[in-house]
Design a protein around this motif. Sequence first.
Motif, short mmCIF file in Angstrom:
data_model
loop_
_atom_site.label_atom_id
_atom_site.label_comp_id
_atom_site.label_asym_id
_atom_site.label_seq_id
_atom_site.Cartn_x
_atom_site.Cartn_y
_atom_site.Cartn_z
N HIS A 97 0.83 -1.20 0.00
CA HIS A 97 0.00 0.00 0.00
C HIS A 97 0.86 1.25 0.00
N LEU A 98 1.93 1.23 0.82
CA LEU A 98 2.80 2.40 0.88
C LEU A 98 3.50 2.64 -0.45
N ILE A 99 4.01 1.57 -1.04
CA ILE A 99 4.71 1.70 -2.32
C ILE A 99 3.74 2.22 -3.39
N LEU A 100 2.53 1.65 -3.36
CA LEU A 100 1.51 2.05 -4.32
C LEU A 100 1.17 3.53 -4.17
N HIS A 101 1.01 3.96 -2.93
CA HIS A 101 0.67 5.36 -2.66
C HIS A 101 1.77 6.29 -3.17
#
Lengths: 134, 509
Positions: B246-250
């Motif tokens: 999720h963090l990488i995607l964000h």
Amino acid sequence: MVPLLCLWLVTLNEKTASLPVPMRNSASDDNINMAAPVALHLEFGGGAELLFDGVKEHHVTLPDQLDPWDMKQLLVWIKENLLKERPELFVQGDTVRPGILVLINDADWELMGELQYELQDKDNIVFISTLHGG
Amino acid sequence: MCQVDEEYNVHLENKVTPSVSKKCVKCKENTAVLIIRAGDAFCSCCFKEYFIHKFRAMLGKNRVIFPGEKVLLAVSGGPASSSMLSQVQEGLSRDAPKKLRFVPGIIYVDEGGVSGQSMEERKRAVSQLESVFRATDYPYYIVQLEQVFSLPSSVLDVGSSATKNPQNGSSYKAAVDQFIQTSQNQHPDLSVKNALSQLSSLSMHEAQTGGSSPIPPGQTEALQRLFASVRTLTAKQDLLQTLRHHLILHTARTERYSKVMMGDSCSRLAVKLLSNISLGRGASLAADTGFSDSRYGDVVIVRPMRDYSSKEIAYYNRMFDIASVFIPSLDTKAQDKASIQRLTESFVTKLQTDFPSTVSTIYRTSEKLHTACPPQNTNTQTSDKCLLCTCTLDTKTEFSAFQATLISEQLSQRRGPGANVRQGQCCSAEGHCGSGENGCCPSAKVPGPLDLKSMLCYSCRLTIKDMTAVDTLPQYIVSEAEQRNRRSQMREEISEFLLEEEEDEAQSF
């Protein structure tokens, strides 16, 4: 620097003298080509160093013994003298844990005879863990 | 059986016999320094060539990354992702014809808060990594895992896929030609350099503001509380991976990256394949282990390192001094049986030592996997996607073993079985609900505790099941769940007035 090194070597010898490695009395033995002490440079990487107090590089001198040192004996020696915790995460059976790579003088140990490789003076042995989390 | 055993023994003995001072199989001149596959010995020179070629071939074969595209490299500091970074550097520095032409950036997710590292240890690791990143001149983003607590709930939405169709070979060629033409018109080779220098100047700014941003007080504690509420290491590892994604995607979305490169090696993917099956993630296996993963729609994950074994990577890094930073993770120093992932890894690596084709066999299997529904169904509603892992929900099929388990579980629980079963049916088959079963819908309307489970895939349900309390979950997950819940409730309320698609079709005939 030099006296320090000597001191370190002496303490190392004292440590190794009490080893359970089979040592025959060299004076009574008439075999003249007795193996000289083997000095090795050991390196641990990829997380394997955590089992050795986080120390990556070790300079060690293996004690005298009649037969030449091979990798199998080295692993036993490491397990008894260098390993600080959880030996099963480094040695399994009489070989290294699957997933830990061994390099002898920067070459794959599979090319060098693996456990049967006879250690030479000033050899460089590297252990790299390829396992997740070390 | 006896015969089989004997054959194995002979095989094993053969393998053990030492083969000292072999020549390289490729140039047949130099002494070999490593064995890659069974019997293939390479010298360091040929190995380097082979290694570099493989990376280029992997990207060339798949034609997913377009020239000039922004690609985010997910670097954990481990050997595989560090090696991937060095390969990208190598590819971008090449001469014209073989040059890679995308614009890279780097992201590192600092997970020290979970694995119990002290602030000093984390800072030391980050500064080590920063020195590696700075040497590349690419923009980089250092993200602490604690930032999951300030993520917006839009992270969980599925973005609309890019306008270009990555599967189309001809459009790829056209894009490459166009790129070469424009760069020739401007100045040979200058456009990317310009872009790079702009980006790197940007990054210095960002690194100063974003990279060293202090973690808001209480978030590390919140993170630790979250992971303390998870009972098993298996679920912890699974949850950590989800949050990391999720963090990488964000970051990729806010910084406008359309591709993310992950450094999964084939040894890693073989383990992932088997452990994901054991974790009940079989339905999304193809996306989890394939070369490209387009589940997020606008950001595609690619795995260019999937042709390398961890041994090749370790040797390459050692021989050519590729810096990698060891950072302890959740499973560091854990026992073999500590988690499903760990156990699978030890199973595969143990098998691999005796049967060197184990990993490649498993890995080839993963190459052949495809999802039953084509990947362009990104337009389907987000309510059909798992809240956590964004894979298509595998729990909505009516007659699966999973439904049978659910029903028998509910029947065996004495407290109010009737209502539960009905609610379960209501969620699993909205069609029946719409046709006006009055006993069913009101129960769903009652605002009770948030029903996370119905929004999760089978595997994520198991992970959440291992948590003692779900209120420790980051806010963005909870608020997105509430929103989806409201939406589905509203859908049910107005369902009587909705025309069902199937009926519609039937009427038109």
